[in-house]
Design a protein around this motif. Structure first.
Motif, PDB file in Angstrom:
ATOM      1  N   LEU A 185      -3.324  -5.746  -5.688  1.00 18.31           N
ATOM      2  CA  LEU A 185      -3.416  -5.581  -4.242  1.00 18.31           C
ATOM      3  C   LEU A 185      -4.854  -5.797  -3.767  1.00 18.31           C
ATOM      4  O   LEU A 185      -5.079  -6.517  -2.788  1.00 18.31           O
ATOM      5  CB  LEU A 185      -2.922  -4.189  -3.829  1.00 18.31           C
ATOM      6  CG  LEU A 185      -3.013  -3.871  -2.333  1.00 18.31           C
ATOM      7  CD1 LEU A 185      -2.158  -4.832  -1.516  1.00 18.31           C
ATOM      8  CD2 LEU A 185      -2.594  -2.422  -2.066  1.00 18.31           C
ATOM      9  N   ARG A 186      -5.815  -5.206  -4.458  1.00 21.08           N
ATOM     10  CA  ARG A 186      -7.228  -5.401  -4.086  1.00 21.08           C
ATOM     11  C   ARG A 186      -7.603  -6.872  -4.130  1.00 21.08           C
ATOM     12  O   ARG A 186      -8.274  -7.390  -3.226  1.00 21.08           O
ATOM     13  CB  ARG A 186      -8.147  -4.611  -5.022  1.00 21.08           C
ATOM     14  CG  ARG A 186      -8.416  -3.197  -4.588  1.00 21.08           C
ATOM     15  CD  ARG A 186      -9.583  -2.582  -5.349  1.00 21.08           C
ATOM     16  NE  ARG A 186      -9.525  -2.757  -6.780  1.00 21.08           N
ATOM     17  CZ  ARG A 186      -9.003  -1.883  -7.636  1.00 21.08           C
ATOM     18  NH1 ARG A 186      -8.486  -0.762  -7.190  1.00 21.08           N
ATOM     19  NH2 ARG A 186      -8.997  -2.116  -8.925  1.00 21.08           N
ATOM     20  N   GLU A 187      -7.186  -7.560  -5.191  1.00 20.77           N
ATOM     21  CA  GLU A 187      -7.501  -8.986  -5.327  1.00 20.77           C
ATOM     22  C   GLU A 187      -6.860  -9.797  -4.209  1.00 20.77           C
ATOM     23  O   GLU A 187      -7.507 -10.670  -3.620  1.00 20.77           O
ATOM     24  CB  GLU A 187      -7.048  -9.502  -6.692  1.00 20.77           C
ATOM     25  CG  GLU A 187      -7.857  -8.970  -7.857  1.00 20.77           C
ATOM     26  CD  GLU A 187      -7.254  -9.282  -9.229  1.00 20.77           C
ATOM     27  OE1 GLU A 187      -6.166  -9.897  -9.286  1.00 20.77           O
ATOM     28  OE2 GLU A 187      -7.872  -8.901 -10.235  1.00 20.77           O
ATOM     29  N   ILE A 195      -5.906  -8.719  -1.233  1.00 20.83           N
ATOM     30  CA  ILE A 195      -6.562  -8.383   0.036  1.00 20.83           C
ATOM     31  C   ILE A 195      -7.888  -9.134   0.157  1.00 20.83           C
ATOM     32  O   ILE A 195      -8.198  -9.694   1.211  1.00 20.83           O
ATOM     33  CB  ILE A 195      -6.768  -6.861   0.169  1.00 20.83           C
ATOM     34  CG1 ILE A 195      -5.429  -6.173   0.425  1.00 20.83           C
ATOM     35  CG2 ILE A 195      -7.760  -6.533   1.287  1.00 20.83           C
ATOM     36  CD1 ILE A 195      -5.483  -4.653   0.388  1.00 20.83           C
ATOM     37  N   ASN A 196      -8.662  -9.162  -0.924  1.00 19.08           N
ATOM     38  CA  ASN A 196      -9.946  -9.874  -0.884  1.00 19.08           C
ATOM     39  C   ASN A 196      -9.753 -11.364  -0.623  1.00 19.08           C
ATOM     40  O   ASN A 196     -10.500 -11.966   0.155  1.00 19.08           O
ATOM     41  CB  ASN A 196     -10.733  -9.653  -2.175  1.00 19.08           C
ATOM     42  CG  ASN A 196     -11.353  -8.280  -2.250  1.00 19.08           C
ATOM     43  OD1 ASN A 196     -11.606  -7.648  -1.228  1.00 19.08           O
ATOM     44  ND2 ASN A 196     -11.590  -7.801  -3.453  1.00 19.08           N
ATOM     45  N   GLN A 220      -2.365  -1.812  -8.211  1.00 22.94           N
ATOM     46  CA  GLN A 220      -3.535  -1.497  -7.389  1.00 22.94           C
ATOM     47  C   GLN A 220      -4.580  -2.617  -7.483  1.00 22.94           C
ATOM     48  O   GLN A 220      -5.132  -3.066  -6.480  1.00 22.94           O
ATOM     49  CB  GLN A 220      -4.124  -0.161  -7.850  1.00 22.94           C
ATOM     50  CG  GLN A 220      -5.135   0.448  -6.934  1.00 22.94           C
ATOM     51  CD  GLN A 220      -5.577   1.816  -7.440  1.00 22.94           C
ATOM     52  OE1 GLN A 220      -5.791   2.002  -8.638  1.00 22.94           O
ATOM     53  NE2 GLN A 220      -5.696   2.766  -6.529  1.00 22.94           N
ATOM     54  N   ARG A 221      -4.829  -3.079  -8.689  1.00 23.73           N
ATOM     55  CA  ARG A 221      -5.799  -4.170  -8.921  1.00 23.73           C
ATOM     56  C   ARG A 221      -5.318  -5.463  -8.249  1.00 23.73           C
ATOM     57  O   ARG A 221      -6.092  -6.149  -7.582  1.00 23.73           O
ATOM     58  CB  ARG A 221      -6.003  -4.367 -10.424  1.00 23.73           C
ATOM     59  CG  ARG A 221      -7.043  -5.392 -10.799  1.00 23.73           C
ATOM     60  CD  ARG A 221      -7.254  -5.488 -12.321  1.00 23.73           C
ATOM     61  NE  ARG A 221      -6.020  -5.666 -13.068  1.00 23.73           N
ATOM     62  CZ  ARG A 221      -5.425  -4.727 -13.809  1.00 23.73           C
ATOM     63  NH1 ARG A 221      -5.939  -3.529 -13.906  1.00 23.73           N
ATOM     64  NH2 ARG A 221      -4.298  -4.992 -14.457  1.00 23.73           N
ATOM     65  N   GLN A 271      -1.977   1.108 -11.881  1.00 21.33           N
ATOM     66  CA  GLN A 271      -3.309   0.495 -11.929  1.00 21.33           C
ATOM     67  C   GLN A 271      -3.219  -1.029 -11.809  1.00 21.33           C
ATOM     68  O   GLN A 271      -4.035  -1.648 -11.131  1.00 21.33           O
ATOM     69  CB  GLN A 271      -4.039   0.892 -13.211  1.00 21.33           C
ATOM     70  CG  GLN A 271      -4.441   2.352 -13.231  1.00 21.33           C
ATOM     71  CD  GLN A 271      -4.945   2.816 -14.587  1.00 21.33           C
ATOM     72  OE1 GLN A 271      -4.807   2.113 -15.585  1.00 21.33           O
ATOM     73  NE2 GLN A 271      -5.513   4.013 -14.622  1.00 21.33           N
ATOM     74  N   SER A 327       0.834  -1.199   0.000  1.00 22.01           N
ATOM     75  CA  SER A 327       0.000   0.000   0.000  1.00 22.01           C
ATOM     76  C   SER A 327       0.874   1.256   0.000  1.00 22.01           C
ATOM     77  O   SER A 327       0.589   2.231  -0.705  1.00 22.01           O
ATOM     78  CB  SER A 327      -0.918  -0.022   1.221  1.00 22.01           C
ATOM     79  OG  SER A 327      -1.746   1.105   1.234  1.00 22.01           O
ATOM     80  N   LYS A 352      -8.804 -11.711   3.045  1.00 22.00           N
ATOM     81  CA  LYS A 352      -9.967 -11.442   3.906  1.00 22.00           C
ATOM     82  C   LYS A 352     -10.876 -12.662   3.945  1.00 22.00           C
ATOM     83  O   LYS A 352     -11.385 -13.032   5.007  1.00 22.00           O
ATOM     84  CB  LYS A 352     -10.758 -10.228   3.398  1.00 22.00           C
ATOM     85  CG  LYS A 352     -10.221  -8.910   3.828  1.00 22.00           C
ATOM     86  CD  LYS A 352     -11.126  -7.791   3.343  1.00 22.00           C
ATOM     87  CE  LYS A 352     -10.623  -6.440   3.768  1.00 22.00           C
ATOM     88  NZ  LYS A 352     -11.475  -5.342   3.279  1.00 22.00           N
TER      89      LYS A 352
END
Length: 158
Positions: free
Chosen positions: A98-100, A102-103, A95-96, A92, A48, A106
């Motif tokens: 990282l989101r994936e 993290i999901n 960022q994508r 980008q 991040s 989680k």
């Protein structure tokens, strides 16, 4: 409907002990939820921070390009614009990703917490002699059959 009435009549005659658990409350208040959030934050903090640095780099490069845009040659301006665009694409993508990631993590943490909650519900139910315990999604449940706080206590909340 007839099956529900039959269950209610049978439950009364058999002195069934019924309990109810608010899963959403447990997921919000269980100490493991906060621990999981901190763990994920530590795990993904470096990535991040890297994205924050890239965003600042893009902003700085765009500001420099705006300031120098009229004083540099057309070819140099195009090269700098291309560099900025490449960094934006890389930003980008990261960022994508990282989101994936993290999901995914989680979901792994949530699955682990759900296992612990299920074990705590089972322990409380067996220890207190419940015949039936239902989770959220019930149209109505009396407060006297709500064992949520007992499950939270088993998880270490109270």
């Amino acid at each position: 409907m007839a099956g529900l009435v039959t269950f209610a009549v049978n439950a009364q005659s058999a002195d069934l002990k019924v309990g109810y658990v608010q899963v959403d409350k447990i997921l919000q208040e269980a100490p493991q939820t906060a621990e999981s959030g901190k763990k994920l934050e530590r795990e993904f903090s470096p990535r991040s921070q890297e994205l924050d640095r890239m965003a600042k780099q893009i902003k700085d490069l765009e500001a420099t390009l705006d300031k120098e845009g009229l004083t540099i040659s057309e070819a140099e301006r195009r090269n700098k614009e291309r560099d900025v665009q490449n960094i934006k694409i890389e930003f980008q993508r990261k960022q994508r990703e990282l989101r994936e990631d993290i999901n995914l993590r989680k979901n792994e943490e949530l699955g682990s917490l759900q296992d612990r909650v299920n074990k705590a519900v089972q322990s409380v139910s067996e220890a207190e002699g419940y015949d039936l315990v239902v989770y959220s999604g019930v149209a109505y449940a009396s407060k006297k059959i709500d064992i949520t706080d007992k499950v939270l206590k088993m998880l270490g909340k109270k």
